[in-house]
Write an enzyme that holds these catalytic residues in place. Structure first.
Site, short mmCIF file in Angstrom:
data_model
loop_
_atom_site.label_atom_id
_atom_site.label_comp_id
_atom_site.label_asym_id
_atom_site.label_seq_id
_atom_site.Cartn_x
_atom_site.Cartn_y
_atom_site.Cartn_z
N PHE A 59 94.43 46.96 23.99
CA PHE A 59 93.10 47.44 24.41
C PHE A 59 93.18 48.73 25.22
O PHE A 59 92.14 49.26 25.63
CB PHE A 59 92.37 46.36 25.21
CG PHE A 59 93.06 45.93 26.48
CD1 PHE A 59 92.91 46.64 27.67
CD2 PHE A 59 93.88 44.80 26.49
CE1 PHE A 59 93.56 46.25 28.84
CE2 PHE A 59 94.53 44.40 27.65
CZ PHE A 59 94.37 45.13 28.83
N ARG A 87 86.45 40.48 44.71
CA ARG A 87 86.93 39.91 43.44
C ARG A 87 86.16 38.63 43.10
O ARG A 87 85.86 38.36 41.95
CB ARG A 87 88.43 39.62 43.51
CG ARG A 87 89.32 40.85 43.58
CD ARG A 87 89.53 41.56 42.27
NE ARG A 87 90.33 40.83 41.31
CZ ARG A 87 90.80 41.36 40.18
NH1 ARG A 87 90.57 42.64 39.88
NH2 ARG A 87 91.50 40.64 39.34
N THR A 93 87.95 38.57 34.59
CA THR A 93 87.92 39.73 33.69
C THR A 93 86.98 39.54 32.49
O THR A 93 86.24 40.46 32.12
CB THR A 93 89.35 40.02 33.17
OG1 THR A 93 90.22 40.12 34.31
CG2 THR A 93 89.39 41.30 32.36
N ARG A 104 79.94 39.77 36.75
CA ARG A 104 80.29 39.72 35.32
C ARG A 104 79.66 38.52 34.63
O ARG A 104 79.21 38.60 33.50
CB ARG A 104 81.81 39.72 35.16
CG ARG A 104 82.46 41.08 35.47
CD ARG A 104 83.97 40.97 35.58
NE ARG A 104 84.63 42.26 35.68
CZ ARG A 104 85.91 42.41 35.99
NH1 ARG A 104 86.66 41.33 36.27
NH2 ARG A 104 86.45 43.61 36.06
N HIS A 117 84.92 47.39 38.27
CA HIS A 117 86.33 47.26 38.67
C HIS A 117 86.39 46.95 40.15
O HIS A 117 85.59 47.49 40.93
CB HIS A 117 87.09 48.56 38.41
CG HIS A 117 88.42 48.59 39.12
ND1 HIS A 117 89.54 48.00 38.59
CD2 HIS A 117 88.78 49.08 40.33
CE1 HIS A 117 90.54 48.14 39.45
NE2 HIS A 117 90.11 48.79 40.52
N GLU A 128 94.58 52.91 44.97
CA GLU A 128 93.38 53.34 44.24
C GLU A 128 92.44 54.18 45.11
O GLU A 128 91.84 55.15 44.63
CB GLU A 128 92.65 52.10 43.69
CG GLU A 128 93.45 51.40 42.59
CD GLU A 128 92.90 50.04 42.17
OE1 GLU A 128 91.86 49.61 42.73
OE2 GLU A 128 93.51 49.41 41.29
P1 IDP Z 1 90.35 43.17 36.01
O1 IDP Z 1 89.42 44.35 35.86
O2 IDP Z 1 89.59 41.87 36.08
O3 IDP Z 1 91.34 43.32 37.16
P2 IDP Z 1 92.58 43.69 34.20
O4 IDP Z 1 93.35 42.61 33.50
O5 IDP Z 1 93.25 44.41 35.31
O6 IDP Z 1 91.19 43.06 34.66
O7 IDP Z 1 92.13 44.74 33.08
C1 IDP Z 1 91.58 45.96 33.45
C2 IDP Z 1 90.38 46.24 32.57
O8 IDP Z 1 90.82 46.38 31.22
C3 IDP Z 1 89.35 45.12 32.51
O9 IDP Z 1 88.43 45.13 33.59
C4 IDP Z 1 88.67 45.40 31.19
O10 IDP Z 1 87.72 46.47 31.31
C5 IDP Z 1 89.82 45.88 30.34
N1 IDP Z 1 90.41 44.81 29.55
C6 IDP Z 1 91.29 43.88 29.95
N2 IDP Z 1 91.61 43.05 28.93
C7 IDP Z 1 90.92 43.48 27.85
C8 IDP Z 1 90.82 43.03 26.49
O11 IDP Z 1 91.45 42.07 26.06
N3 IDP Z 1 89.97 43.74 25.67
C9 IDP Z 1 89.27 44.83 26.11
N4 IDP Z 1 89.33 45.27 27.39
C10 IDP Z 1 90.14 44.61 28.24
MG MG Z 2 92.97 44.62 37.36
#
Ligand code: IDP
Ligand code: MG
Length: 151
Positions: A59, A87, A93, A104, A117, A128
């Site tokens: 992704f 969080r 996520t 979300r 985010h 960040e």
């Molecule tokens: P988070 O934002 O909850 O910390 P992370 O695993 O760090 O999640 O992933 C960062 C961002 O990447 C997510 O917020 C989302 O926008 C995107 N993302 C994560 N997994 C996927 C996926 O399987 N498909 C599409 N986008 C994804």
């Molecule tokens: Mg993350």
């Protein structure tokens, strides 16, 4: 507990859907203090550092495109245990799995359009904040109401 800071981004889908006020309002109503706020299109040079941990994942290309697809609201929030508190309010996520009552869970449907985010730990928060604000230091100030929110 001592005050800490976290980085929050209302992603381009949040801006396009007119949910900036709703999302900031939920965080503000928790009692958190905004100490930095910016509105801009996130540059690929910045998002590639921000999302470096996801490089190589299926992704990743879509993620960098999504995050730069329009303006985002980028902010630093402050409060006790703020990283964990935000969080929790953001939700997991995948919006389809996020609890009702979370941002979300109430406002989104898919991982690739999950609106917001939030830093996931003390190390990422500090990294960040530095990446997005650099030498534009967040403000330090107090509100009269803080003593009714923090013990
Ligand atoms: P988070 O934002 O909850 O910390 P992370 O695993 O760090 O999640 O992933 C960062 C961002 O990447 C997510 O917020 C989302 O926008 C995107 N993302 C994560 N997994 C996927 C996926 O399987 N498909 C599409 N986008 C994804
Ligand atoms: Mg993350």
């Amino acid at each position: 507990m001592a005050s800490e800071r976290t980085l929050v981004i209302v992603k381009p889908d949040g801006v396009q859907r007119g949910l900036v006020g709703e999302i900031i309002s939920r965080l503000e109503r928790r009692g958190l203090r905004i100490v930095a706020l910016d509105f801009r299109v996130i540059d690929p040079a910045v998002s590639s550092v921000h999302y470096a941990e996801h490089r190589g994942k299926p992704f990743y290309a879509g993620l960098v495109e999504y995050i730069g697809s329009g303006p985002s609201v980028i902010m630093v929030l402050e409060g006790p245990d703020v990283i964990r508190a935000v969080r929790t309010t953001v939700g997991v996520t995948n919006p389809a799995e996020a609890a009702a009552g979370t941002i979300r869970g109430d406002l989104g449907l898919e991982r690739g359009r999950n609106l917001i985010h939030a830093s996931d730990g003390a190390e990422s928060a500090s990294r960040e904040i530095d990446l997005f604000f650099g030498d534009r230091m967040p403000l330090s100030y107090e509100r009269d109401i803080d003593r009714w929110i923090v013990e």
